[in-house]
Design a protein around this motif. Structure first.
Motif, PDB file in Angstrom:
ATOM      1  N   ALA A 148     -11.590   1.299 -12.168  1.00  0.00           N
ATOM      2  CA  ALA A 148     -12.643   0.754 -12.923  1.00  0.00           C
ATOM      3  C   ALA A 148     -11.909  -0.073 -14.207  1.00  0.00           C
ATOM      4  O   ALA A 148     -12.728  -0.986 -14.709  1.00  0.00           O
ATOM      5  CB  ALA A 148     -13.383   2.027 -13.319  1.00  0.00           C
ATOM      6  N   LEU A 149     -11.125   0.480 -14.888  1.00  0.00           N
ATOM      7  CA  LEU A 149     -10.151  -0.172 -15.939  1.00  0.00           C
ATOM      8  C   LEU A 149      -9.690  -1.380 -15.417  1.00  0.00           C
ATOM      9  O   LEU A 149      -9.889  -2.599 -15.950  1.00  0.00           O
ATOM     10  CB  LEU A 149      -9.206   0.834 -16.462  1.00  0.00           C
ATOM     11  CG  LEU A 149      -9.466   1.970 -17.193  1.00  0.00           C
ATOM     12  CD1 LEU A 149      -8.643   2.940 -17.467  1.00  0.00           C
ATOM     13  CD2 LEU A 149     -10.417   1.572 -18.342  1.00  0.00           C
ATOM     14  N   LEU A 150      -8.843  -1.590 -14.375  1.00  0.00           N
ATOM     15  CA  LEU A 150      -8.353  -2.825 -13.801  1.00  0.00           C
ATOM     16  C   LEU A 150      -9.447  -3.717 -13.557  1.00  0.00           C
ATOM     17  O   LEU A 150      -9.474  -4.914 -13.801  1.00  0.00           O
ATOM     18  CB  LEU A 150      -7.635  -2.753 -12.484  1.00  0.00           C
ATOM     19  CG  LEU A 150      -6.325  -1.737 -12.534  1.00  0.00           C
ATOM     20  CD1 LEU A 150      -5.725  -1.424 -11.134  1.00  0.00           C
ATOM     21  CD2 LEU A 150      -5.415  -2.691 -13.439  1.00  0.00           C
ATOM     22  N   LEU A 151     -10.634  -3.476 -13.013  1.00  0.00           N
ATOM     23  CA  LEU A 151     -11.914  -4.228 -12.791  1.00  0.00           C
ATOM     24  C   LEU A 151     -12.362  -4.752 -14.231  1.00  0.00           C
ATOM     25  O   LEU A 151     -12.540  -5.941 -14.401  1.00  0.00           O
ATOM     26  CB  LEU A 151     -12.835  -3.500 -12.026  1.00  0.00           C
ATOM     27  CG  LEU A 151     -14.143  -4.365 -11.948  1.00  0.00           C
ATOM     28  CD1 LEU A 151     -14.060  -5.423 -10.913  1.00  0.00           C
ATOM     29  CD2 LEU A 151     -15.234  -3.269 -11.291  1.00  0.00           C
ATOM     30  N   PHE A 152     -12.480  -3.961 -15.387  1.00  0.00           N
ATOM     31  CA  PHE A 152     -12.655  -4.323 -16.433  1.00  0.00           C
ATOM     32  C   PHE A 152     -11.973  -5.390 -17.118  1.00  0.00           C
ATOM     33  O   PHE A 152     -12.608  -6.655 -17.546  1.00  0.00           O
ATOM     34  CB  PHE A 152     -12.652  -2.833 -17.395  1.00  0.00           C
ATOM     35  CG  PHE A 152     -13.206  -3.349 -18.798  1.00  0.00           C
ATOM     36  CD1 PHE A 152     -14.719  -2.922 -18.991  1.00  0.00           C
ATOM     37  CD2 PHE A 152     -12.596  -3.817 -19.797  1.00  0.00           C
ATOM     38  CE1 PHE A 152     -15.114  -3.143 -20.433  1.00  0.00           C
ATOM     39  CE2 PHE A 152     -13.035  -4.144 -21.282  1.00  0.00           C
ATOM     40  CZ  PHE A 152     -14.391  -3.794 -21.207  1.00  0.00           C
ATOM     41  N   ALA A 153     -10.642  -5.290 -16.993  1.00  0.00           N
ATOM     42  CA  ALA A 153      -9.802  -6.441 -17.347  1.00  0.00           C
ATOM     43  C   ALA A 153      -9.890  -7.437 -16.631  1.00  0.00           C
ATOM     44  O   ALA A 153      -9.859  -8.713 -17.127  1.00  0.00           O
ATOM     45  CB  ALA A 153      -8.364  -5.764 -17.612  1.00  0.00           C
ATOM     46  N   ALA A 154      -9.959  -7.548 -15.315  1.00  0.00           N
ATOM     47  CA  ALA A 154     -10.058  -8.743 -14.524  1.00  0.00           C
ATOM     48  C   ALA A 154     -11.178  -9.540 -14.665  1.00  0.00           C
ATOM     49  O   ALA A 154     -11.326 -10.735 -14.778  1.00  0.00           O
ATOM     50  CB  ALA A 154      -9.841  -8.139 -13.162  1.00  0.00           C
ATOM     51  N   VAL A 155     -12.454  -8.850 -15.003  1.00  0.00           N
ATOM     52  CA  VAL A 155     -13.704  -9.472 -15.109  1.00  0.00           C
ATOM     53  C   VAL A 155     -13.551 -10.216 -16.350  1.00  0.00           C
ATOM     54  O   VAL A 155     -14.105 -11.426 -16.743  1.00  0.00           O
ATOM     55  CB  VAL A 155     -14.869  -8.514 -14.990  1.00  0.00           C
ATOM     56  CG1 VAL A 155     -16.092  -9.281 -15.234  1.00  0.00           C
ATOM     57  CG2 VAL A 155     -14.892  -8.121 -13.433  1.00  0.00           C
ATOM     58  N   ALA A 156     -13.073  -9.279 -17.150  1.00  0.00           N
ATOM     59  CA  ALA A 156     -13.078 -10.050 -18.971  1.00  0.00           C
ATOM     60  C   ALA A 156     -12.144 -11.378 -18.626  1.00  0.00           C
ATOM     61  O   ALA A 156     -12.793 -12.260 -19.318  1.00  0.00           O
ATOM     62  CB  ALA A 156     -12.446  -9.070 -19.775  1.00  0.00           C
ATOM     63  N   LEU A 157     -10.940 -11.261 -17.948  1.00  0.00           N
ATOM     64  CA  LEU A 157     -10.288 -12.412 -17.875  1.00  0.00           C
ATOM     65  C   LEU A 157     -11.071 -13.669 -17.159  1.00  0.00           C
ATOM     66  O   LEU A 157     -10.781 -14.831 -17.597  1.00  0.00           O
ATOM     67  CB  LEU A 157      -8.867 -12.149 -17.167  1.00  0.00           C
ATOM     68  CG  LEU A 157      -7.954 -11.297 -17.714  1.00  0.00           C
ATOM     69  CD1 LEU A 157      -6.711 -10.745 -16.938  1.00  0.00           C
ATOM     70  CD2 LEU A 157      -7.115 -11.998 -19.029  1.00  0.00           C
ATOM     71  N   GLY A 158     -11.641 -13.242 -16.209  1.00  0.00           N
ATOM     72  CA  GLY A 158     -12.332 -14.215 -15.338  1.00  0.00           C
ATOM     73  C   GLY A 158     -13.401 -14.983 -15.998  1.00  0.00           C
ATOM     74  O   GLY A 158     -13.702 -16.081 -16.212  1.00  0.00           O
ATOM     75  N   VAL A 159     -14.168 -14.295 -16.855  1.00  0.00           N
ATOM     76  CA  VAL A 159     -15.220 -14.796 -17.638  1.00  0.00           C
ATOM     77  C   VAL A 159     -14.731 -15.681 -19.015  1.00  0.00           C
ATOM     78  O   VAL A 159     -15.227 -16.644 -19.110  1.00  0.00           O
ATOM     79  CB  VAL A 159     -16.121 -13.469 -18.330  1.00  0.00           C
ATOM     80  CG1 VAL A 159     -16.998 -14.162 -19.258  1.00  0.00           C
ATOM     81  CG2 VAL A 159     -17.011 -12.738 -17.243  1.00  0.00           C
ATOM     82  N   ALA A 160     -13.699 -15.241 -19.227  1.00  0.00           N
ATOM     83  CA  ALA A 160     -12.974 -16.041 -20.546  1.00  0.00           C
ATOM     84  C   ALA A 160     -12.317 -17.347 -19.713  1.00  0.00           C
ATOM     85  O   ALA A 160     -12.236 -18.235 -20.694  1.00  0.00           O
ATOM     86  CB  ALA A 160     -11.963 -15.021 -21.259  1.00  0.00           C
ATOM     87  N   LEU A 161     -11.788 -16.931 -18.651  1.00  0.00           N
ATOM     88  CA  LEU A 161     -10.818 -18.141 -18.484  1.00  0.00           C
ATOM     89  C   LEU A 161     -11.100 -19.146 -17.290  1.00  0.00           C
ATOM     90  O   LEU A 161     -10.516 -20.082 -16.854  1.00  0.00           O
ATOM     91  CB  LEU A 161      -9.272 -17.660 -18.390  1.00  0.00           C
ATOM     92  CG  LEU A 161      -8.601 -16.836 -19.158  1.00  0.00           C
ATOM     93  CD1 LEU A 161      -7.334 -16.317 -19.047  1.00  0.00           C
ATOM     94  CD2 LEU A 161      -8.670 -17.521 -20.458  1.00  0.00           C
ATOM     95  N   ALA A 162     -11.851 -18.659 -16.277  1.00  0.00           N
ATOM     96  CA  ALA A 162     -12.351 -19.497 -14.935  1.00  0.00           C
ATOM     97  C   ALA A 162     -12.477 -20.862 -15.199  1.00  0.00           C
ATOM     98  O   ALA A 162     -12.188 -21.476 -14.530  1.00  0.00           O
ATOM     99  CB  ALA A 162     -13.300 -18.693 -14.291  1.00  0.00           C
ATOM    100  N   GLU A 163     -13.533 -21.221 -16.231  1.00  0.00           N
ATOM    101  CA  GLU A 163     -13.860 -22.557 -16.401  1.00  0.00           C
ATOM    102  C   GLU A 163     -12.896 -23.101 -17.068  1.00  0.00           C
ATOM    103  O   GLU A 163     -12.634 -24.392 -16.652  1.00  0.00           O
ATOM    104  CB  GLU A 163     -15.168 -22.602 -17.033  1.00  0.00           C
ATOM    105  CG  GLU A 163     -16.509 -22.140 -16.652  1.00  0.00           C
ATOM    106  CD  GLU A 163     -17.664 -22.311 -17.408  1.00  0.00           C
ATOM    107  OE1 GLU A 163     -17.727 -22.600 -18.376  1.00  0.00           O
ATOM    108  OE2 GLU A 163     -18.872 -22.607 -16.668  1.00  0.00           O
ATOM    109  N   LYS A 164     -12.010 -22.643 -17.784  1.00  0.00           N
ATOM    110  CA  LYS A 164     -10.879 -23.274 -18.514  1.00  0.00           C
ATOM    111  C   LYS A 164      -9.739 -23.621 -17.479  1.00  0.00           C
ATOM    112  O   LYS A 164      -9.132 -24.611 -17.473  1.00  0.00           O
ATOM    113  CB  LYS A 164     -10.401 -22.598 -19.566  1.00  0.00           C
ATOM    114  CG  LYS A 164     -11.301 -22.300 -20.767  1.00  0.00           C
ATOM    115  CD  LYS A 164     -10.659 -21.381 -21.914  1.00  0.00           C
ATOM    116  CE  LYS A 164     -11.704 -21.025 -22.952  1.00  0.00           C
ATOM    117  NZ  LYS A 164     -10.957 -20.056 -24.078  1.00  0.00           N
ATOM    118  N   ALA A 165      -9.690 -22.787 -16.331  1.00  0.00           N
ATOM    119  CA  ALA A 165      -8.777 -22.993 -15.267  1.00  0.00           C
ATOM    120  C   ALA A 165      -9.236 -23.824 -14.314  1.00  0.00           C
ATOM    121  O   ALA A 165      -8.613 -24.179 -13.380  1.00  0.00           O
ATOM    122  CB  ALA A 165      -8.327 -21.828 -14.576  1.00  0.00           C
TER     123      ALA A 165
END
Length: 265
Positions: free
Chosen positions: A59-76
């Protein structure tokens, strides 16, 4: 665009979706706790503490992963249709190609299943205590579809791979994008494969070099497909292919085993 539209809604939607996979661990909790408690160096924890650890960590790993994806996916330059839809953006060409994604998943998963059966025939002792790919309980099938198809893709592709692509593009100032993307695909695929070594450890087979090589090799192949689909189409295509691969294992493995016996006989 407000913070709620840009960040909060996509994060809550994707994190909630990923939590379905985490919750699919619950029916298998007793067996998992039993395995984990027998591992060398396992901490002296109560069953409740083990359960909280086994659910809390993903659940914690998922939290961090989703936060990264939401923040960076479009920038990447990577696409998540759910993210774009909740931000009110056009989905683009990534909304198509679902049939070819399913066909690719079926083809690659069938090759993985065939390779697994061949290895079992060549090295029967190495697989003596290892269930076949189609020997999965109903709970295990839900786990494969939900945790594998959704949660693992959010962690490995939407989180890790997105971060690697974004960081690589920053370091190279946007140059050599195909190389950066493929490096990220490979690293995420290897990480995906390494994550499956926990199941090998749970069976007490960490000294089984054949099984370790098979686990790393075959899961890396599948991970390369999922990563390529994320990079070239969308995260949802990777999710579909991952879930479809599990379904293919359950259908193709007995058919391939029967075919192999028929040819050998």
């Amino acid at each position: 665009m407000t913070f709620t539209t840009r960040v909060l809604k996509p994060f809550l939607a994707l994190y909630g979706l990923g939590l379905l996979g985490v919750l699919s661990l619950v029916p298998l909790m007793e067996a998992t706790i039993e395995q984990a408690s027998r591992l060398p160096g396992a901490p002296a924890l109560s069953r409740t503490e083990f359960a909280l650890l086994l659910l809390g960590q993903p659940a914690l790993l998922l939290f961090a992963a989703v936060a990264l994806g939401v923040a960076l996916a479009e920038k990447a330059g990577l696409t998540c249709l759910i993210l774009r839809r909740l931000r009110g953006q056009a989905s683009g060409p990534a909304t198509g190609g679902w049939r070819s994604t399913l066909l690719l998943a079926f083809a690659v998963a069938s090759m993985v299943a065939a390779a697994d059966l061949v290895l079992r025939r060549i090295f029967p002792e190495a697989f003596a205590v290892v269930p076949r790919l189609d020997e999965v309980t109903l709970e295990g099938r839900f786990l494969g579809l939900l945790y594998g198809g959704i949660t693992e893709e959010l962690m490995l592709r939407f989180g890790l791979m997105t971060l690697l692509v974004w960081a690589g593009l920053r370091l190279t100032r946007g140059r050599a994008r195909p190389i950066v993307v493929w490096i990220a695909i490979v690293i995420a695929a290897i990480g995906f494969a390494a994550g499956h070594l926990g199941a090998v450890a749970g069976m007490g087979q960490m000294d089984n070099q054949i099984l370790i090589a098979r686990t790393l090799g075959l899961n890396t192949v599948a991970g390369l497909l999922f990563g390529w689909l994320y990079a070239s189409r969308s995260l949802e295509h990777a999710m579909l292919a991952h879930a479809a691969s599990h379904a293919t294992f359950w259908i193709a493995t007995p058919l391939l085993a029967w075919l192999g016996q028929a040819v050998a006989g």
